[in-house]
Scaffold this motif. Structure first.
Motif, PDB file in Angstrom:
ATOM      1  N   ASN A 241       0.801  -1.214   0.000  1.00 25.81           N
ATOM      2  CA  ASN A 241       0.000   0.000   0.000  1.00 25.81           C
ATOM      3  C   ASN A 241       0.839   1.271   0.000  1.00 25.81           C
ATOM      4  OD1 ASN A 241      -2.399  -1.356  -0.145  1.00 25.81           O
ATOM      5  ND2 ASN A 241      -3.029  -0.963   1.961  1.00 25.81           N
ATOM      6  N   VAL A 242       2.051   1.210   0.552  1.00 19.97           N
ATOM      7  CA  VAL A 242       2.918   2.386   0.502  1.00 19.97           C
ATOM      8  C   VAL A 242       3.178   2.784  -0.940  1.00 19.97           C
ATOM      9  CG1 VAL A 242       5.262   3.237   0.922  1.00 19.97           C
ATOM     10  CG2 VAL A 242       4.025   2.070   2.739  1.00 19.97           C
ATOM     11  N   ARG A 243       3.425   1.795  -1.809  1.00 20.23           N
ATOM     12  CA  ARG A 243       3.657   2.104  -3.224  1.00 20.23           C
ATOM     13  C   ARG A 243       2.411   2.715  -3.864  1.00 20.23           C
ATOM     14  NH1 ARG A 243       7.757   1.049  -1.198  1.00 20.23           N
ATOM     15  NH2 ARG A 243       9.541  -0.111  -2.021  1.00 20.23           N
ATOM     16  N   VAL A 244       1.257   2.183  -3.502  1.00 24.63           N
ATOM     17  CA  VAL A 244       0.005   2.735  -4.036  1.00 24.63           C
ATOM     18  C   VAL A 244      -0.155   4.184  -3.595  1.00 24.63           C
ATOM     19  CG1 VAL A 244      -2.494   2.476  -4.158  1.00 24.63           C
ATOM     20  CG2 VAL A 244      -1.046   0.440  -4.000  1.00 24.63           C
ATOM     21  N   MET A 245       0.131   4.462  -2.336  1.00 22.92           N
ATOM     22  CA  MET A 245      -0.003   5.824  -1.822  1.00 22.92           C
ATOM     23  C   MET A 245       1.024   6.756  -2.452  1.00 22.92           C
ATOM     24  SD  MET A 245      -2.597   5.663   0.080  1.00 22.92           S
ATOM     25  CE  MET A 245      -3.223   4.272  -0.879  1.00 22.92           C
ATOM     26  N   GLU A 246       2.231   6.261  -2.697  1.00 26.32           N
ATOM     27  CA  GLU A 246       3.239   7.094  -3.353  1.00 26.32           C
ATOM     28  C   GLU A 246       2.785   7.505  -4.748  1.00 26.32           C
ATOM     29  OE1 GLU A 246       7.484   5.757  -1.376  1.00 26.32           O
ATOM     30  OE2 GLU A 246       6.490   4.339  -2.729  1.00 26.32           O
ATOM     31  N   CYS A 247       2.181   6.569  -5.465  1.00 28.60           N
ATOM     32  CA  CYS A 247       1.635   6.899  -6.793  1.00 28.60           C
ATOM     33  C   CYS A 247       0.482   7.887  -6.675  1.00 28.60           C
ATOM     34  CB  CYS A 247       1.169   5.621  -7.505  1.00 28.60           C
ATOM     35  SG  CYS A 247       2.515   4.510  -7.969  1.00 28.60           S
ATOM     36  N   ARG A 248      -0.338   7.721  -5.666  1.00 31.71           N
ATOM     37  CA  ARG A 248      -1.466   8.633  -5.462  1.00 31.71           C
ATOM     38  C   ARG A 248      -0.974  10.037  -5.136  1.00 31.71           C
ATOM     39  NH1 ARG A 248      -5.977   6.523  -1.433  1.00 31.71           N
ATOM     40  NH2 ARG A 248      -6.088   5.000  -3.149  1.00 31.71           N
ATOM     41  N   LEU A 249       0.020  10.137  -4.272  1.00 27.39           N
ATOM     42  CA  LEU A 249       0.578  11.441  -3.912  1.00 27.39           C
ATOM     43  C   LEU A 249       1.260  12.096  -5.116  1.00 27.39           C
ATOM     44  CD1 LEU A 249       2.023  10.531  -0.408  1.00 27.39           C
ATOM     45  CD2 LEU A 249       0.155  12.143  -0.858  1.00 27.39           C
ATOM     46  N   ALA A 250       1.978  11.293  -5.895  1.00 26.64           N
ATOM     47  CA  ALA A 250       2.625  11.829  -7.100  1.00 26.64           C
ATOM     48  C   ALA A 250       1.571  12.388  -8.054  1.00 26.64           C
ATOM     49  CB  ALA A 250       3.441  10.734  -7.785  1.00 26.64           C
ATOM     50  N   ALA A 251       0.458  11.674  -8.189  1.00 26.16           N
ATOM     51  CA  ALA A 251      -0.615  12.134  -9.071  1.00 26.16           C
ATOM     52  C   ALA A 251      -1.174  13.468  -8.593  1.00 26.16           C
ATOM     53  CB  ALA A 251      -1.722  11.081  -9.139  1.00 26.16           C
ATOM     54  N   LYS A 252      -1.358  13.612  -7.312  1.00 23.51           N
ATOM     55  CA  LYS A 252      -1.937  14.841  -6.781  1.00 23.51           C
ATOM     56  C   LYS A 252      -0.993  16.027  -6.928  1.00 23.51           C
ATOM     57  CE  LYS A 252      -5.328  12.728  -3.733  1.00 23.51           C
ATOM     58  NZ  LYS A 252      -6.463  13.345  -4.468  1.00 23.51           N
ATOM     59  N   ILE A 253       0.293  15.798  -6.698  1.00 23.33           N
ATOM     60  CA  ILE A 253       1.247  16.898  -6.849  1.00 23.33           C
ATOM     61  C   ILE A 253       1.394  17.284  -8.312  1.00 23.33           C
ATOM     62  CG2 ILE A 253       3.702  17.456  -6.654  1.00 23.33           C
ATOM     63  CD1 ILE A 253       3.718  16.118  -3.952  1.00 23.33           C
ATOM     64  N   LEU A 254       1.446  16.293  -9.205  1.00 23.47           N
ATOM     65  CA  LEU A 254       1.497  16.603 -10.632  1.00 23.47           C
ATOM     66  C   LEU A 254       0.250  17.370 -11.063  1.00 23.47           C
ATOM     67  CD1 LEU A 254       2.883  13.220 -12.064  1.00 23.47           C
ATOM     68  CD2 LEU A 254       4.105  15.415 -11.960  1.00 23.47           C
ATOM     69  N   ALA A 255      -0.909  16.940 -10.567  1.00 26.02           N
ATOM     70  CA  ALA A 255      -2.170  17.597 -10.932  1.00 26.02           C
ATOM     71  C   ALA A 255      -2.191  19.038 -10.459  1.00 26.02           C
ATOM     72  CB  ALA A 255      -3.343  16.815 -10.341  1.00 26.02           C
ATOM     73  N   LYS A 256      -1.793  19.258  -9.218  1.00 26.84           N
ATOM     74  CA  LYS A 256      -1.809  20.626  -8.686  1.00 26.84           C
ATOM     75  C   LYS A 256      -0.822  21.512  -9.425  1.00 26.84           C
ATOM     76  CE  LYS A 256      -2.186  23.080  -4.307  1.00 26.84           C
ATOM     77  NZ  LYS A 256      -1.675  24.363  -4.785  1.00 26.84           N
ATOM     78  N   SER A 257       0.339  20.961  -9.776  1.00 26.09           N
ATOM     79  CA  SER A 257       1.347  21.761 -10.480  1.00 26.09           C
ATOM     80  C   SER A 257       0.864  22.183 -11.865  1.00 26.09           C
ATOM     81  CB  SER A 257       2.647  20.961 -10.598  1.00 26.09           C
ATOM     82  OG  SER A 257       2.518  19.910 -11.542  1.00 26.09           O
ATOM     83  N   LYS A 258      -0.075  21.445 -12.435  1.00 28.46           N
ATOM     84  CA  LYS A 258      -0.600  21.751 -13.767  1.00 28.46           C
ATOM     85  C   LYS A 258      -1.977  22.420 -13.718  1.00 28.46           C
ATOM     86  CE  LYS A 258       2.886  20.275 -16.069  1.00 28.46           C
ATOM     87  NZ  LYS A 258       3.701  21.235 -16.873  1.00 28.46           N
ATOM     88  N   GLY A 259      -2.389  22.827 -12.517  1.00 27.37           N
ATOM     89  CA  GLY A 259      -3.644  23.551 -12.393  1.00 27.37           C
ATOM     90  C   GLY A 259      -4.887  22.699 -12.506  1.00 27.37           C
TER      91      GLY A 259
END
Length: 516
Positions: A241-259
């Protein structure tokens, strides 16, 4: 077809030893015969590791190893489970009041998931109970999806017992979602291939919506599945689950950085869809936005402008609440590059160029390297197994990790024009040498019949590590004496590890028969 329900087949139980034994286990426990049997196979993933829960396509195929259950409906409201393997304890509960304690991993929890998933889908209440006896041939915690096969088996058993009907697609989707009850955040590949597999073809499985496409593998390709013998129950720790959460967090930071509306986006695949860019362009975005150094919780909260409590309650899973360090760059780079490799794999299989097997092998090697270095889901034992096999079969050997994090799993290899001989021996070294000479002679004769030249001479004692191969007597994978022989396509002669000859290994020492 995927839109059809799972097939029903009439068989003669007395003619199939395994089913007959399971029937006997059932009768000894419940004092009456079962009404029916259900079966769900395990799987091996050819390419597409840890990307299904990120929304990307994967490319698995089913294997012969499976979970089989003997089932009977009863007039009580009690669900009773017995496992043919005495290592696993019996279990019983009220079928209308199923609780799954994911803090204590147990085999029966996966079975409960399947039943609970069908109950909730049809909103069933006041059900009659079920007696069930289970037998499995999938090695537990080996990365071949024994747990998901158990969930699928339970889903199919309860569907039949409750006299309901679903398509294979619907069953796969339900079983993928209900396995989350044990606490793992998987993506649906395992359950999908268990229901949707067909003989003679691998499957490209895509999600949202779930759909499958046949992928015919090149002629001459043979997949050998070997076990690293390192076990890990993915529900027993937070590592998966740590890997799943890391992917989820990466998605959210990428999304926020792109508006983008990052609060509504969970998967790395969602970001690509929203941005309408290629996988290659997504890798460039990862390079621009994420840094290779691990992210701490404070940095993540500051970037997303949320509190630590919000991070825990709205993003992290229950068993990752206390994780303090997350590798976002590495996980995202693996996911986007692996998703691209899946599409390349499918394209090669469709076009079948003259060097198709080598090209597929290169992709599988890249996949393992990424799993090891970027996703960190390998382990020393698996890496050693890969290195040995690449060294032995360097001309056309290709490898790929399959299974769960830290290579708690298996490995598959594609071999072309390859002869592999395993030797059954005693512990006496003198007898080992005699058997080897005898087997080499047999192999030499076989190769000569095919017009191949064979060269070998004296046996020399040299130290070396052991190799994992299959014990022909027990079927177990362990370190023992074996010979590996391969054809070098360029020179049309038989060679082995270390040059023109044969190599074999044992636990405590090794010999090499060098060629002339």
């Amino acid at each position: 077809m995927a839109s059809n329900p799972p097939p029903t087949v009439e068989i003669s139980i007395s003619e199939i030893e395994r089913f007959q034994k399971l029937k006997e286990v059932f009768i000894s426990k419940y004092l009456s015969p079962p009404d029916f049997f259900v079966r769900a196979p395990g799987r091996v993933n050819l390419i597409g590791e840890h990307i299904d829960y990120c929304g990307y396509a994967v490319l698995p195929m089913a294997i012969e190893q499976d979970i089989v259950a003997a089932v009977a409906s009863v007039k009580t409201q009690v669900l009773q489970l017995v496992n043919a393997d005495p290592r696993y304890r019996d279990f019983s509960t009220n079928i209308n009041d199923i609780h799954i304690d994911n803090s204590k991993p147990a085999w029966h929890n996966y079975f409960l998931c399947g039943i609970k998933g069908i109950q909730e889908h049809f909103k069933l209440t006041n059900l009659n109970g079920i007696n069930c006896a289970v037998d499995g041939t999938i090695p537990a915690s080996s990365g071949l999806s024994s747990s998901s096969a158990l969930v699928c088996c339970a889903g199919l058993a309860s569907l039949t017992a409750f006299k309901k009907t679903l398509s294979k697609l619907e069953l796969a989707d339900i079983c993928a979602r209900c396995e989350h009850y044990v606490g793992t955040e998987g993506g649906g590949m395992d359950q999908s291939i268990s229901f949707l597999a067909e003989e003679g073809t691998a499957k490209l499985i895509e999600f949202n919506p779930l759909r499958v496409t046949d992928v015919k593998l090149p002629d001459g390709a043979v997949f050998v599945i070997a076990n690293s013998c390192v076990e890990m129950n993915k529900a027993a720790t937070s590592h998966f689950n740590v890997r799943v959460m890391e992917c989820r967090l990466a998605a959210k930071i990428l999304a926020k950085s792109k508006g983008l509306n990052w609060k509504q986006l969970l998967k790395l695949g969602d970001i690509q869809v929203e941005l309408k860019v290629s996988l290659k362009e997504m890798q460039k975005i990862v390079e621009e936005v994420l840094h290779p150094e691990p992210y701490g919780r404070d940095e993540i909260c500051q970037f997303l402008r949320i509190s630590l409590e919000e991070l825990r309650s709205t993003i992290l899973s229950q068993n990752t609440q206390d994780v303090t360090s997350f590798k976002l760059y590495q996980r995202a780079m693996h996911v986007y590059s692996e998703a691209a490799r899946v599409l390349q794999f499918q394209k090669i299989c469709a076009e079948v160029p003259s060097d198709a097997i080598q090209l597929l092998g290169n992709l599988m090697n890249q996949s393992h390297t990424s799993c090891r270095d970027m996703y960190e889901c390998s382990c020393p034992e698996l890496d050693q197994l890969v290195d040995i096999c690449l060294f032995i079969c360097s001309d056309v050997m290709v490898t790929s990790y399959t299974g769960h994090q830290e290579a708690w799993g298996s490995h598959q290899w594609v071999w072309k024009n390859r002869a592999v001989v395993h030797i059954d021996t005693s512990n006496l070294w003198e007898e080992v040498a005699e058997v080897i000479v005898g087997r080499v002679s047999e192999v030499a004769e076989m190769c000569q019949d095919r017009g191949l030249k064979v060269k070998f001479s004296k046996v020399l004692h040299v130290p070396a590590d052991s190799i994992l191969v299959e014990d022909l007597q027990t079927g177990m994978l362990q370190s023992w004496v074996g010979i590996v022989i391969k054809e070098t396509l360029a020179s049309d002669r038989v060679v082995g590890q270390g040059g023109n000859g044969f190599s074999f290994f044992r636990k405590d020492r090794s010999c090499r028969a060098k060629g002339n």
